[in-house]
Design an enzyme around this catalytic site. Structure first.
Site, PDB file in Angstrom:
ATOM      1  N   LYS A  91       0.854  -1.193   0.000  1.00 21.02           N
ATOM      2  CA  LYS A  91       0.000   0.000   0.000  1.00 21.02           C
ATOM      3  C   LYS A  91       0.891   1.245   0.000  1.00 21.02           C
ATOM      4  O   LYS A  91       1.498   1.603   1.010  1.00 21.02           O
ATOM      5  CB  LYS A  91      -0.925   0.044   1.225  1.00 21.02           C
ATOM      6  CG  LYS A  91      -1.996   1.135   1.009  1.00 21.02           C
ATOM      7  CD  LYS A  91      -2.492   1.795   2.239  1.00 21.02           C
ATOM      8  CE  LYS A  91      -1.634   2.881   2.781  1.00 21.02           C
ATOM      9  NZ  LYS A  91      -1.594   4.131   1.995  1.00 21.02           N
TER      10      LYS A  91
ATOM     11  N   GLY B 192       7.714   5.394   7.227  1.00 23.01           N
ATOM     12  CA  GLY B 192       6.896   6.593   7.408  1.00 23.01           C
ATOM     13  C   GLY B 192       7.217   7.253   8.730  1.00 23.01           C
ATOM     14  O   GLY B 192       8.318   7.098   9.261  1.00 23.01           O
TER      15      GLY B 192
ATOM     16  N   GLU C 151       4.984   8.408  14.630  1.00 23.04           N
ATOM     17  CA  GLU C 151       3.705   8.167  15.313  1.00 23.04           C
ATOM     18  C   GLU C 151       2.941   7.046  14.620  1.00 23.04           C
ATOM     19  O   GLU C 151       2.367   6.172  15.273  1.00 23.04           O
ATOM     20  CB  GLU C 151       2.860   9.455  15.382  1.00 23.04           C
ATOM     21  CG  GLU C 151       3.421  10.493  16.346  1.00 23.04           C
ATOM     22  CD  GLU C 151       3.771   9.927  17.742  1.00 23.04           C
ATOM     23  OE1 GLU C 151       2.978   9.125  18.276  1.00 23.04           O
ATOM     24  OE2 GLU C 151       4.841  10.267  18.281  1.00 23.04           O
ATOM     25  N   THR C 152       2.945   7.053  13.280  1.00 23.62           N
ATOM     26  CA  THR C 152       2.282   5.958  12.551  1.00 23.62           C
ATOM     27  C   THR C 152       2.991   4.646  12.864  1.00 23.62           C
ATOM     28  O   THR C 152       2.351   3.601  13.036  1.00 23.62           O
ATOM     29  CB  THR C 152       2.314   6.208  11.030  1.00 23.62           C
ATOM     30  OG1 THR C 152       2.032   7.572  10.778  1.00 23.62           O
ATOM     31  CG2 THR C 152       1.317   5.347  10.301  1.00 23.62           C
TER      32      THR C 152
ATOM     33  N   GLU D  76      10.917   1.672   9.267  1.00 24.21           N
ATOM     34  CA  GLU D  76      11.885   2.678   8.811  1.00 24.21           C
ATOM     35  C   GLU D  76      11.244   4.034   9.068  1.00 24.21           C
ATOM     36  O   GLU D  76      10.335   4.443   8.344  1.00 24.21           O
ATOM     37  CB  GLU D  76      12.148   2.516   7.302  1.00 24.21           C
ATOM     38  CG  GLU D  76      12.862   1.247   6.930  1.00 24.21           C
ATOM     39  CD  GLU D  76      14.321   1.215   7.363  1.00 24.21           C
ATOM     40  OE1 GLU D  76      14.893   2.290   7.633  1.00 24.21           O
ATOM     41  OE2 GLU D  76      14.869   0.105   7.446  1.00 24.21           O
TER      42      GLU D  76
ATOM     43  N   CYS E 146      14.236  11.562   4.891  1.00 21.44           N
ATOM     44  CA  CYS E 146      14.356  11.044   6.266  1.00 21.44           C
ATOM     45  C   CYS E 146      15.741  11.300   6.833  1.00 21.44           C
ATOM     46  O   CYS E 146      15.903  11.547   8.016  1.00 21.44           O
ATOM     47  CB  CYS E 146      14.048   9.551   6.282  1.00 21.44           C
ATOM     48  SG  CYS E 146      15.107   8.601   5.166  1.00 21.44           S
TER      49      CYS E 146
ATOM     50  N   GLU F 190      11.481  16.266  13.991  1.00 15.96           N
ATOM     51  CA  GLU F 190      11.676  16.188  12.540  1.00 15.96           C
ATOM     52  C   GLU F 190      10.730  17.172  11.853  1.00 15.96           C
ATOM     53  O   GLU F 190       9.514  17.005  11.899  1.00 15.96           O
ATOM     54  CB  GLU F 190      11.373  14.766  12.044  1.00 15.96           C
ATOM     55  CG  GLU F 190      11.696  14.593  10.569  1.00 15.96           C
ATOM     56  CD  GLU F 190      11.301  13.215  10.041  1.00 15.96           C
ATOM     57  OE1 GLU F 190      10.185  12.750  10.365  1.00 15.96           O
ATOM     58  OE2 GLU F 190      12.100  12.626   9.289  1.00 15.96           O
TER      59      GLU F 190
HETATM   60  N1  LIG Z   1      13.772   5.699   7.497  1.00 14.57           N
HETATM   61  C1  LIG Z   1      13.532   5.783   6.209  1.00 14.57           C
HETATM   62  O1  LIG Z   1      14.193   5.136   5.400  1.00 14.57           O
HETATM   63  C2  LIG Z   1      12.464   6.697   5.691  1.00 14.57           C
HETATM   64  C3  LIG Z   1      12.333   6.881   4.311  1.00 14.57           C
HETATM   65  C4  LIG Z   1      11.357   7.743   3.829  1.00 14.57           C
HETATM   66  C5  LIG Z   1      10.521   8.415   4.722  1.00 14.57           C
HETATM   67  N2  LIG Z   1      10.667   8.217   6.052  1.00 14.57           N
HETATM   68  C6  LIG Z   1       9.816   8.957   7.000  1.00 14.57           C
HETATM   69  O2  LIG Z   1       8.480   9.052   6.504  1.00 14.57           O
HETATM   70  C7  LIG Z   1       7.841  10.206   7.048  1.00 14.57           C
HETATM   71  C8  LIG Z   1       7.111  10.956   5.954  1.00 14.57           C
HETATM   72  O3  LIG Z   1       6.220  10.140   5.300  1.00 14.57           O
HETATM   73  P1  LIG Z   1       4.629  10.224   5.486  1.00 14.57           P
HETATM   74  O4  LIG Z   1       4.244  11.612   5.868  1.00 14.57           O
HETATM   75  O5  LIG Z   1       4.027   9.597   4.291  1.00 14.57           O
HETATM   76  O6  LIG Z   1       4.434   9.276   6.749  1.00 14.57           O
HETATM   77  P2  LIG Z   1       3.077   8.716   7.349  1.00 14.57           P
HETATM   78  O7  LIG Z   1       3.462   7.944   8.564  1.00 14.57           O
HETATM   79  O8  LIG Z   1       2.068   9.782   7.496  1.00 14.57           O
HETATM   80  O9  LIG Z   1       2.513   7.742   6.214  1.00 14.57           O
HETATM   81  C9  LIG Z   1       3.288   6.702   5.681  1.00 14.57           C
HETATM   82  C10 LIG Z   1       2.360   5.633   5.147  1.00 14.57           C
HETATM   83  O10 LIG Z   1       1.622   5.084   6.235  1.00 14.57           O
HETATM   84  C11 LIG Z   1       0.239   5.058   5.915  1.00 14.57           C
HETATM   85  N3  LIG Z   1      -0.499   5.120   7.173  1.00 14.57           N
HETATM   86  C12 LIG Z   1      -0.895   6.214   7.863  1.00 14.57           C
HETATM   87  N4  LIG Z   1      -1.562   5.846   8.978  1.00 14.57           N
HETATM   88  C13 LIG Z   1      -1.583   4.498   8.994  1.00 14.57           C
HETATM   89  C14 LIG Z   1      -2.122   3.519   9.883  1.00 14.57           C
HETATM   90  N5  LIG Z   1      -2.773   3.857  11.004  1.00 14.57           N
HETATM   91  N6  LIG Z   1      -1.964   2.211   9.594  1.00 14.57           N
HETATM   92  C15 LIG Z   1      -1.301   1.834   8.482  1.00 14.57           C
HETATM   93  N7  LIG Z   1      -0.796   2.718   7.593  1.00 14.57           N
HETATM   94  C16 LIG Z   1      -0.917   4.033   7.854  1.00 14.57           C
HETATM   95  C17 LIG Z   1       0.057   6.223   4.974  1.00 14.57           C
HETATM   96  O11 LIG Z   1      -1.124   6.076   4.215  1.00 14.57           O
HETATM   97  C18 LIG Z   1       1.323   6.111   4.128  1.00 14.57           C
HETATM   98  O12 LIG Z   1       1.156   5.135   3.140  1.00 14.57           O
HETATM   99  C19 LIG Z   1       8.959  11.024   7.659  1.00 14.57           C
HETATM  100  O13 LIG Z   1       8.921  10.880   9.059  1.00 14.57           O
HETATM  101  C20 LIG Z   1      10.223  10.391   7.085  1.00 14.57           C
HETATM  102  O14 LIG Z   1      11.356  10.565   7.874  1.00 14.57           O
HETATM  103  C21 LIG Z   1      11.607   7.373   6.554  1.00 14.57           C
HETATM  104  C1  LIG Z   2      16.029   6.482   2.497  1.00 12.05           C
HETATM  105  N1  LIG Z   2      16.080   7.653   1.589  1.00 12.05           N
HETATM  106  C2  LIG Z   2      17.260   8.443   1.897  1.00 12.05           C
HETATM  107  C3  LIG Z   2      16.164   7.178   0.211  1.00 12.05           C
HETATM  108  C4  LIG Z   2      14.859   8.415   1.660  1.00 12.05           C
HETATM  109  C5  LIG Z   2      14.534   8.995   2.924  1.00 12.05           C
HETATM  110  O1  LIG Z   2      13.579   9.761   3.007  1.00 12.05           O
END
Ligand SMILES: NC(=O)c1ccc[n+]([C@@H]2O[C@H](COP(=O)([O-])OP(=O)(O)OC[C@H]3O[C@@H](n4cnc5c(N)ncnc54)[C@H](O)[C@@H]3O)[C@@H](O)[C@H]2O)c1
Ligand SMILES: C[N+](C)(C)CC=O
Length: 485
Positions: free
Chosen positions: A170, A223, A226-227, A245, A279, A380
């Protein structure tokens, strides 16, 4: 959506408009699935795993199919890159680089599929034989964010399929387009029906079902923190394996002996690349006190000239924020920073350029006089906002760098290798760069310490996440033990 080898609409008939963040135009209409659709996809994946041939197919054949997806991504690279730019606003140059990485990820994991034949271990029991083998986990739920839509999906799809699992992916509801396109390629290479399923829709409905369902054996999520916590709790229903992640608040440590021009240039890249929506963005600059003023002055000068615009324009260096809501979150953090007493030295507002008024743009922003008790230093922001702190010794630099709940990545700049290694050994982070910022590739594991996550993606470790380890013990001379005579 792609469920059990068929392209389907949401059972409810609902759809969602997908918006170009550069100008707010509708670029596509996507199915808006919910729990019902996700349940259907999980069911298809369950049957394909329990009754299908995918998990028992010779691993070299599975690997070949996974590699072939990578080859098709290379064939369609330009089309995929343009789609990613339309959906996220990032520059086409950046999207092309993402697509090249993504193709490599499929080729890497396709190649790894047949490399682990298990291991015979030395058994301490006479006349016995012990083998340790890795097997697929089962049905894997996979949830991805909007900032690197296809890249984060590839990091999950490729190892999961190569290891013999079945999946329900998803993607973020805001940016599903390239993931849909890759499922077309998955169909084209002939992955059996039910093995790879795609559901679209919001996290709260289509996504949440993946973490609560008893038919899902593993959930892999990228993501926000909190999620991630919500998913971890929900996953405890059936004790499914979890891989998380999450976010970062990554320090970029610059010592006075670093190459000045390079460190300035890379400090900009570290934080403002993809408008800071990364991230691992280097959003906390820790600078040795003796060069603070000169360094900040150079940074401000360069920051003023960052060219915001349409990702399709080759002069554009940075695109917009992903949405109005996300820009509002960034704006709120800038207000918090001002109230906390940080000094705003550049940016801190939307651009005045009339051509940018329909997009969700925000100027690259720098705060100096920051201290580690400030929220803008601890939390963040996920936007183009840099905080600057100073240090006097390498010990102080390490202390400041580690002083958040996050532990994703960090960098150190110095020409003194022993100093670099002192710092690298002490940073509580999954990735440490020495005299560089941002590199990641298929061969090296990626993931976070502390609240930045659980588990690793990429590298052998990224494949291991999608396997269970089994010990098979054989008694070569069975005989009664006569314990209960
Ligand atoms: N560590 C990594 O490699 C990495 C890479 C990319 C992004 N991120 C992190 O992602 C975040 C930004 O992304 P975002 O705003 O899309 O994050 P988000 O947590 O809002 O959403 C991520 C995904 O989770 C889904 N989601 C939301 N609530 C959910 C629930 N209750 N149950 C299941 N799925 C749910 C969303 O629809 C989306 O597909 C930032 O904190 C960033 O640092 C981390
Ligand atoms: C993991 N990376 C660096 C590709 C995306 C982070 O948001």
């Amino acid at each position: 959506m792609y469920i059990n080898g068929e392209w389907v609409n949401a059972q409810s008939g609902e759809t969602r408009d997908i918006i170009n963040p550069y100008n707010q135009e509708v670029i596509a209409t996507a199915a808006e699935g919910n729990e019902e659709d996700t349940r259907a996809a999980i069911q298809a994946a369950r049957v394909a795993f329990d009754e299908g041939s995918w998990s028992t197919l010779p691993s070299s054949e599975r690997g070949e199919l996974v590699s072939r997806i990578g080859t098709l991504i290379r064939r369609d690279l330009q089309e995929l890159a343009e789609l990613e730019t339309l959906d996220t606003g990032k520059t086409v140059e950046e999207s092309r680089a993402d697509m090249a990485d993504i193709a490599n990820v499929f080729l890497y994991f396709g190649g790894l599929a047949d490399k682990d034949g298990g291991e015979v271990i030395s058994s301490p029991i006479p006349n016995s034989e012990s083998k340790v083998v890795r097997e697929p986990v089962g049905v894997c739920g996979q949830i991805t964010p909007w900032n690197y839509p296809l890249l984060q999906a590839a990091w999950k799809i490729a190892p999961a399929l190569a290891a013999g699992n079945t999946i329900v992916m998803k993607p973020s509801e805001i940016t599903p387009l390239t993931t849909v396109k890759v499922f077309e390629l998955i169909e084209e290479v002939g992955i059996p029906k039910g093995v790879a399923n795609l559901v679209l829709g919001s996290g709260a409905s289509a996504g949440a079902e993946l973490s609560t369902s008893n038919d899902v054996d593993l959930i892999s999520f990228t993501g926000g923190i909190e999620t991630g916590k919500t998913i971890m709790q929900a996953a405890s229903h059936n004790m499914k394996k979890i891989a998380l992640e999450l976010g970062g608040k990554n320090p970029n440590i610059v010592f006075a002996d670093a190459d000045f021009e390079t460190a300035v240039d890379q400090a900009l890249n570290a934080v403002f690349f993809h408008a800071g929506q990364v991230c691992s963005a280097g959003s906390r600059l820790l600078i040795e006190e003796s060069i603070h003023d000169e360094f900040v002055e150079a940074l401000i000068e360069r920051t003023k000239h960052i060219k915001l615009g349409n990702g399709f324009d080759e002069n554009t260096q940075s695109g917009p924020m992903i949405s109005a809501e996300h820009r509002a979150k960034v704006e709120n953090y800038v207000e918090i920073g001002k109230k906390e007493g940080a000094k705003l030295v550049v940016g801190g507002k939307r651009p005045d350029d009339p051509e940018l008024q329909n997009g969700f743009f925000y100027l690259p922003t720098i705060f100096t006089n920051c201290t580690s008790d400030m929220r803008i230093v601890q939390e963040e922001v996920f936007g183009p906002v840099l905080t600057v702190e100073t240090f006097k010794t390498k010990e102080e630099a390490v202390k400041l760098a580690n002083d958040t709940i996050y532990g994703l990545a960090g960098a150190v700049w110095t020409q003194d290798l022993s100093k670099a290694e002192f710092v690298a050994a002490r940073l509580r982070m999954g990735t440490v760069w020495i005299n560089d910022f941002h590199p990641y590739f298929a061969q090296a594991p990626w993931g976070g310490y502390k609240q930045s996550g659980i588990g690793r993606e990429l590298g052998r470790e990224g494949m291991d996440e999608y396997t269970e380890v089994k010990h098979i013990y054989r008694n070569k001379q069975p005989a009664p033990v006569n314990w209960f005579k």
